[in-house]
Design a protein around this motif. Structure first.
Motif, PDB file in Angstrom:
ATOM      1  N   GLN A   1     108.004  17.243  88.307  1.00  0.00           N
ATOM      2  CA  GLN A   1     107.813  18.440  87.485  1.00  0.00           C
ATOM      3  C   GLN A   1     108.601  18.345  86.184  1.00  0.00           C
ATOM      4  O   GLN A   1     108.117  18.743  85.109  1.00  0.00           O
ATOM      5  CB  GLN A   1     108.254  19.677  88.276  1.00  0.00           C
ATOM      6  CG  GLN A   1     108.000  20.986  87.555  1.00  0.00           C
ATOM      7  CD  GLN A   1     106.518  21.264  87.321  1.00  0.00           C
ATOM      8  OE1 GLN A   1     105.693  21.003  88.205  1.00  0.00           O
ATOM      9  NE2 GLN A   1     106.159  21.748  86.132  1.00  0.00           N
ATOM     10  N   THR A   2     109.806  17.773  86.246  1.00  0.00           N
ATOM     11  CA  THR A   2     110.617  17.619  85.034  1.00  0.00           C
ATOM     12  C   THR A   2     109.960  16.649  84.073  1.00  0.00           C
ATOM     13  O   THR A   2     109.965  16.867  82.837  1.00  0.00           O
ATOM     14  CB  THR A   2     112.032  17.129  85.400  1.00  0.00           C
ATOM     15  OG1 THR A   2     112.617  18.025  86.344  1.00  0.00           O
ATOM     16  CG2 THR A   2     112.919  17.059  84.177  1.00  0.00           C
TER      17      THR A   2
ATOM     18  N   SER B   1     111.665  29.223  87.764  1.00  0.00           N
ATOM     19  CA  SER B   1     110.842  28.022  87.650  1.00  0.00           C
ATOM     20  C   SER B   1     110.799  27.265  88.971  1.00  0.00           C
ATOM     21  O   SER B   1     111.540  27.566  89.909  1.00  0.00           O
ATOM     22  CB  SER B   1     111.407  27.111  86.554  1.00  0.00           C
ATOM     23  OG  SER B   1     112.706  26.662  86.937  1.00  0.00           O
ATOM     24  N   ASP B   2     109.912  26.259  89.014  1.00  0.00           N
ATOM     25  CA  ASP B   2     109.825  25.410  90.208  1.00  0.00           C
ATOM     26  C   ASP B   2     111.149  24.697  90.457  1.00  0.00           C
ATOM     27  O   ASP B   2     111.575  24.558  91.610  1.00  0.00           O
ATOM     28  CB  ASP B   2     108.700  24.389  90.037  1.00  0.00           C
ATOM     29  CG  ASP B   2     107.323  25.047  90.016  1.00  0.00           C
ATOM     30  OD1 ASP B   2     107.213  26.175  90.545  1.00  0.00           O
ATOM     31  OD2 ASP B   2     106.387  24.430  89.482  1.00  0.00           O
TER      32      ASP B   2
ATOM     33  N   ASN C   1     107.200  18.470  82.446  1.00  0.00           N
ATOM     34  CA  ASN C   1     107.732  19.378  81.417  1.00  0.00           C
ATOM     35  C   ASN C   1     108.183  18.630  80.168  1.00  0.00           C
ATOM     36  O   ASN C   1     108.059  19.129  79.030  1.00  0.00           O
ATOM     37  CB  ASN C   1     108.898  20.189  81.983  1.00  0.00           C
ATOM     38  CG  ASN C   1     108.449  21.156  83.064  1.00  0.00           C
ATOM     39  OD1 ASN C   1     107.271  21.525  83.131  1.00  0.00           O
ATOM     40  ND2 ASN C   1     109.383  21.571  83.908  1.00  0.00           N
TER      41      ASN C   1
ATOM     42  N   THR D   1     109.733  16.017  94.036  1.00  0.00           N
ATOM     43  CA  THR D   1     108.873  17.021  93.405  1.00  0.00           C
ATOM     44  C   THR D   1     109.502  17.547  92.113  1.00  0.00           C
ATOM     45  O   THR D   1     108.825  17.718  91.085  1.00  0.00           O
ATOM     46  CB  THR D   1     108.639  18.184  94.381  1.00  0.00           C
ATOM     47  OG1 THR D   1     108.031  17.684  95.576  1.00  0.00           O
ATOM     48  CG2 THR D   1     107.740  19.245  93.758  1.00  0.00           C
TER      49      THR D   1
END
Length: 468
Positions: free
Chosen positions: A202-203, A417-418, A206, A198
């Motif tokens: 997400q990275t 952040s996540d 981003n 995950t």
């Protein structure tokens, strides 16, 4: 995660593989061949199955049977013996004894030997009774040194069998707890991998939005790849340990082995002094060494007894019949002394050699006691170190849990952040994993300490079941 792999890469796995080779090498009949069979057992149940099937223990039982037979064989040397013989034949010619030939006179008739000839059939029979009165330095009815030596050898072999059983139990315990640790490793790494997956996604998102750099993406991908590699390694180790344990307890690879998670509720350990005192009295290697010393002492006594003369009572009866009912018979009774005079020097050296073996085994026994006590000390203080480690890991886990509680509130407010909250959750899983692995290590160490000291009464009774 290097910490987990270093903790799990122990030489115990090599010991387990060696034990498996000894257990199943060349003996396929010991392994059940039922496909689809499900075997469920706890630690003691697995140990019971392994001890019942292990060929080294069966070999030891055969040696015990041989030792019992040797005791009986040596006892018969000092019991009265009766030998009976007889025969039927035909004779034709002159006397051929050296006395008859040299003197020229026949022994039975006193006539010139060359002028006396006979022919005809005959039968003869005889019996010889020997009663040993004094032999190998002992009087009839007393236990001789070689008989005592054989008796102590039997006791030694019985304790060697117990020592082998303890070694088998150690191998089973190593494989058993190894499977539990690898199972926990797989569960933890699956959760961590899911979180890292995950985080990596997400990275990447981003990065596409220009929020993260390419290096951030590469770091996330490396961490994910590393965990996937460690997960694959853990699965491989779990499979190897499962195969090893299955072979040790005598089931085929086609069967399914299900082990129960060992509980950590045991009775408090005795003091170190009590454990050492118990080991000195009851450890199988120590007891086997003591009986080895006693057997060497008896061997030295037997060697010394060979220097003395042997005194025996002999009775002999002979009869001869020429088939015409002319029976001749002779009774002989004598007390006989036998002494190997010129072997006395050799027998002295033999006795000296036997006494040297006594001293050798006494020193070996001292070495065994020292090694056993040293092993108990190492296990005892290892448990203390593991208890301290568990206390530290428990407090660290509590701190991590509280930190996550605070950070989740901040995450809800948008302050984290996540990736940051995921990192906290990964740290929590790692700390839970470390505590579980240390707990298994502590249970294994305690089991080994109780096994070495002969104190397994506080453990639960073994359970095992088989179902199709």
């Amino acid at each position: 995660m290097t910490w987990s792999l270093n903790r799990l890469r122990q030489p115990a796995l090599r010991r387990i593989i060696i034990a498996v080779v000894l257990a199943v090498g060349g003996i396929p009949a010991l392994v059940e061949a039922d496909e689809g069979l499900i075997v469920r057992c706890d630690l003691l149940g697995c140990i019971d199955r392994a001890i019942a099937k292990h060929p080294a223990l069966q070999t030891s039982k055969a040696r015990q049977a041989a030792a019992r037979a040797l005791i009986g064989m040596r006892k018969t040397q000092y019991l009265p013996s009766l030998r009976v013989d007889g025969g039927l034949g035909f004779l034709s010619g002159e006397p051929t004894t050296p006395f008859a030939e040299i003197s020229g006179i026949s022994e039975p008739e006193g006539l010139p030997a060359r002028d006396l000839a006979a022919s005809g059939g005959f039968y003869e029979a005889g019996a010889t009774l020997k009663i040993p009165i004094y032999e190998h330095g002992v009087v009839f009815g007393q236990s001789a040194g070689d008989v005592g030596e054989a008796a102590y050898q039997l006791s030694e072999e019985e304790w060697r069998n117990r020592a082998l059983g303890a070694d088998v139990a150690m191998s089973v315990a190593d494989a058993y707890y190894g499977m539990l640790k690898q199972k926990k490793t797989i569960e933890s790494f699956l959760q961590i991998t899911a979180l890292l997956d995950t985080v990596t996604a997400q990275t990447n998102a981003n990065f596409l939005q220009g929020i993260a750099s390419k290096q951030d993406v590469l770091i996330a991908e490396v961490r994910l790849a590393e965990r996937k590699k460690e997960l694959l390694t853990a699965r491989h180790h779990h499979k190897r340990l499962a195969n090893a344990l299955s072979a040790l307890i005598g089931i085929s690879r086609g069967a399914t082995l299900e082990i129960q998670d060992a509980g950590d509720a045991h009775a408090p350990l005795p003091s170190y002094e009590k454990l050492v005192a118990r080991v000195r009295k009851h450890h199988p290697d120590v007891k086997a060494g003591e009986f080895k010393v006693l057997s060497r002492v008896e061997n030295a006594m037997a060697a010394r007894g060979e220097k003395y003369p042997a005194l025996s009572l002999f009775g002999n009866y002979r009869m001869v019949d020429d088939l015409d009912l002319n029976v001749s018979s002779l009774w002989t009774t004598q007390v006989r002394v036998e002494w190997n005079v010129f072997d006395w020097w050799l027998l002295r050296k033999k006795e000296a050699l036997a006494r040297a073996h006594v001293v050798e085994e006494q020193n070996r026994l001292l070495e065994t006691k020292f090694a056993v006590e040293e092993n108990v000390e190492a296990l005892y203080y290892q448990i203390q170190a593991q208890d301290a480690e568990i206390e530290f890991l428990t407090k660290r886990l509590a701190l991590t849990t509280d930190t996550i509680r605070i950070n989740r509130a901040r995450y809800q407010q948008g302050s984290l952040s996540d990736a940051e909250i995921a990192a906290d959750e990964i740290a929590l899983l790692e700390h839970q994993f470390a505590l579980s692995i240390t707990g298994y290590d502590r249970q294994l160490t305690e089991f080994k300490l109780r096994l070495v000291s002969g104190d397994l009464t506080s453990l639960k009774r073994p359970t095992a079941s088989v179902s199709p």
